[in-house]
Scaffold this active site. Structure first.
Site, PDB file in Angstrom:
ATOM      1  N   HIS A  33      38.950   3.611  58.954  1.00  0.00           N
ATOM      2  CA  HIS A  33      38.024   4.184  57.975  1.00  0.00           C
ATOM      3  C   HIS A  33      37.805   5.697  58.111  1.00  0.00           C
ATOM      4  O   HIS A  33      36.670   6.159  58.286  1.00  0.00           O
ATOM      5  CB  HIS A  33      36.685   3.463  58.039  1.00  0.00           C
ATOM      6  CG  HIS A  33      36.675   2.156  57.299  1.00  0.00           C
ATOM      7  ND1 HIS A  33      36.998   2.060  55.954  1.00  0.00           N
ATOM      8  CD2 HIS A  33      36.395   0.888  57.706  1.00  0.00           C
ATOM      9  CE1 HIS A  33      36.908   0.806  55.573  1.00  0.00           C
ATOM     10  NE2 HIS A  33      36.559   0.065  56.609  1.00  0.00           N
ATOM     11  N   HIS A 103      40.769  -1.488  51.415  1.00  0.00           N
ATOM     12  CA  HIS A 103      40.525  -0.150  50.881  1.00  0.00           C
ATOM     13  C   HIS A 103      41.806   0.585  50.497  1.00  0.00           C
ATOM     14  O   HIS A 103      41.728   1.688  49.950  1.00  0.00           O
ATOM     15  CB  HIS A 103      39.696   0.672  51.870  1.00  0.00           C
ATOM     16  CG  HIS A 103      38.259   0.253  51.921  1.00  0.00           C
ATOM     17  ND1 HIS A 103      37.239   0.955  51.308  1.00  0.00           N
ATOM     18  CD2 HIS A 103      37.674  -0.836  52.492  1.00  0.00           C
ATOM     19  CE1 HIS A 103      36.093   0.336  51.505  1.00  0.00           C
ATOM     20  NE2 HIS A 103      36.331  -0.758  52.231  1.00  0.00           N
TER      21      HIS A 103
END
Length: 297
Positions: A33, A103
């Site tokens: 992330h 993502h």
């Protein structure tokens, strides 16, 4: 330079299967992330996947690297994380595996960080056909969805949901994988959503699948939390010893799910600036056939 890197990576990824096979020893990383400093701390402390590293001890000749997706969004440096990993993959395409996470999807990273980063830091119009934002998302469409280690350890981005019956079923998915969040959801798309988004139940005593209210915005609310019975039956049917996934932060960076051999590994610290969690990667050793957690606080 980033566009050229992406084009070269796509050429290599096109030749890679949807389910990649690896032999131990391997290191398995969870969600990163957009936090490159955590990734570099792992490399410096536990070994770096490069033959001519400027820091840390290189172990790429002896150890494979598997990354379980979610490289971008949330953190402020998605570009550094994904560009570094793409460059390392291009240099060592047989030793490094980059799976696709939830993502790595234009519908998600348009609103969760990557798009804003490309606009603000690269000063680009992300909707232009030759934008880095769109090119990175094209790369993501060719990422594999699972990795099988020694035919006994299955690594997936998030979970097995209720539609993933067998590894052979995953292998039949055709790349490029374009994820549609509207309209009718096909059987293949349900499998993809399960791999990218499904989580285990929150109660260790919960044997049956339950609705996943936290993912109600995904796939028209069809993504579930898979129960203990589902984990055991899937592993038995596919002759697996261990199932490894990421996608959810866990306090010590790695967590074994009750009496099952399901492990969650998460590789960025203090997720979202609120979780105060450690980060970990898993080292699956060749001879002892065991998992060892490598942790950074």
């Amino acid at each position: 330079m980033i566009l050229a890197l992406c084009d070269q990576v796509i050429k290599v990824l096109k030749k890679k299967p949807v389910v990649v096979n690896m032999k131990p020893p391997v290191k398995i990383f969870g969600s990163l992330h957009g936090q490159p400093t955590d990734l570099l701390r792992f490399f410096q402390k536990y070994g770096v996947p490069d033959k001519h590293a400027g820091f840390g001890n290189s172990d790429i000749e002896a150890v494979g690297y598997i990354f379980l997706g979610n490289y971008v969004d949330r953190g402020k440096h998605s570009l550094e994380v994904i560009c570094l990993l793409l460059a390392l993959f291009l240099k060592h395409p047989h030793e490094i595996v980059l799976l696709r996470g939830a993502h790595e999807d234009k519908h998600i990273n348009m609103n969760e960080g990557l798009a804003t980063e490309c606009e603000n830091r690269l000063k680009e119009n992300i909707r232009k056909p030759k934008s880095i934002f769109l090119k990175l998302n094209e790369v993501f469409e060719y990422f594999p969805l699972a990795c099988l280690v020694n035919k006994k350890v299955l690594c997936v981005p998030s979970g097995i949901g209720e539609h993933v019956v067998s590894i052979e079923q995953i292998k039949k998915i055709q790349k490029p994988i374009r994820i549609q969040h509207s309209g009718k959801i096909s059987t293949q798309e349900k499998i993809v959503f399960d791999l990218l988004w499904s989580d285990p139940v929150q109660d260790l005593e919960e044997n049956k699948n339950t609705l996943n209210e936290q993912r109600s915005h995904i796939a028209k609310g069809t993504v579930i939390r898979f129960g203990v019975n589902r984990i055991k039956s899937f592993m038995l049917q596919n002759q697996l010893d261990v199932l490894i996934r990421s996608h959810e932060p866990v306090r010590e960076g790695v967590e074994k799910f009750g009496e099952t051999n399901l492990y969650t590994v998460f590789s960025c610290t203090d997720y979202g600036g609120t979780h105060k969690n450690d980060a970990a990667c898993l080292h699956f050793k060749k001879h002892k056939n065991q998992l060892k957690a490598l942790i950074i606080p």
